[in-house]
Design a protein around this motif. Structure first.
Motif: not given
Length: 312
Positions: A4-6, A117-128, A154-165
């Motif tokens: 959680g600290s990251r 931020s402590d998860i590598p790109a291959s682990g898809k650290p970005y949740h949008r 309350i929101g509509a949907d979610m995507v998981i990504a490897e890198s920033p937009i």
């Protein structure tokens, strides 16, 4: 392993509901925790078989929701407060140097990004999370404590990504001090009272998802009325507050929260009615009086709640 600290959270306003804007300029959300995530309804086959087995199971409608826990500070949540109330900050109102926000009908949606931020790109650290609207705020002010809050979304949907937009930028978080209960003031019915031990303030917008045939995500949710409630708890010294509940007497509530630099947030409920009050005795210690209240539309100000900010 993620810690959680990251963890960090960012938001950007959407031009079109549920669509991430091009070259988004994200602003940070200062937080102490969050449960923001994607949930799905569960659809299980009711077919009866002589072997007693369940033959099928499907995922149903997708929905984004959860809470964001915060320590309240000046300037950090101005955009969220604006979206919660459905209003717009009026600059230099009612006086120069003070800005004012009232409840309104403007709806705003956001894309919120969580980054581990402590998860590598291959682990898809970005949740949008897209189509996010701020549905509720529960503010808690206790004696001898930091001011805390819980924001419901309350929101509509979610995507998981490897890198920033591509083209995304990220602002630095604000550095204003966390607000506490030591330097604030409270006025009830226009008079300052100093025996209150706790203030609870709840803002509810009544957002509800709307699902339709042919889509697993909601249309833009329906919205209810601006419902502002809360409770003050005070040491029981006389029956003046209790009289207002017994006689259904309208009152008002105003409290200020000031940080060490002199930045100020002022919450004004110009018209309230108490919905309860009872000085229960629990042992030989001090007796407290809990007074829940309902805020109402005030004809003079044309709102049930006003928030004012003053930054130094």
């Amino acid at each position: 392993m993620a810690d959680g600290s990251r963890h960090s959270m960012y938001m950007v306003a959407e031009t079109t509901y549920g669509v991430i804007p091009s070259n988004p300029a994200f602003t940070p959300i200062r937080h102490t925790g969050t449960t923001l995530g994607l949930t799905k309804d569960e659809l299980q086959s009711e077919e009866i078989r002589n072997d007693r087995q369940i033959i099928d199971f499907r995922h149903g409608a997708r929905q984004v929701g959860g809470d964001i826990s915060i320590n309240l500070s000046c300037e950090s949540y101005d955009e969220i407060l604006e979206a919660l109330l459905g209003g717009t900050w009026a600059l230099d109102t009612p006086v120069s140097g003070t800005d004012q926000l009232k409840a309104g009908t403007i709806r705003r949606s956001f894309t919120i990004e969580r980054h581990f931020s402590d998860i590598p790109a291959s682990g898809k650290p970005y949740h949008r999370f897209t189509g996010v609207e701020f549905n509720s705020l529960q503010l808690q002010i206790n004696a001898n404590a930091m001011v805390t809050g819980t924001i419901g979304v309350i929101g509509a949907d979610m995507v998981i990504a490897e890198s920033p937009i591509s083209g995304a930028t990220y602002d630095e978080p604000t550095t204003t001090a966390i607000l506490d209960s030591f330097t604030g003031t409270l006025q009830e019915g226009g008079a300052t009272i100093g025996v209150v031990t706790e203030i609870q303030l709840n803002i509810e917008n009544g957002l509800e998802p709307r699902f339709v045939v042919g889509s697993k995500t909601t249309l833009r949710p329906s919205i209810g009325r601006s419902n502002v409630t809360g409770q003050i708890t005070a040491y029981f010294e006389d029956s003046s507050l209790l009289d207002k509940f017994v006689n259904e007497t309208e009152s008002s509530l105003q409290f200020e929260l000031v940080d060490g630099q002199g930045n100020l947030l002022r919450f004004i409920l110009p018209r309230i009615k108490y919905s309860g009050g009872q000085p229960d005795v629990q042992g030989e210690g001090p007796i407290t009086l809990a007074m829940p209240f309902q805020a109402l539309m005030d004809p003079a100000t044309e709102t049930n709640i006003i928030i004012e900010r003053k930054l130094v």
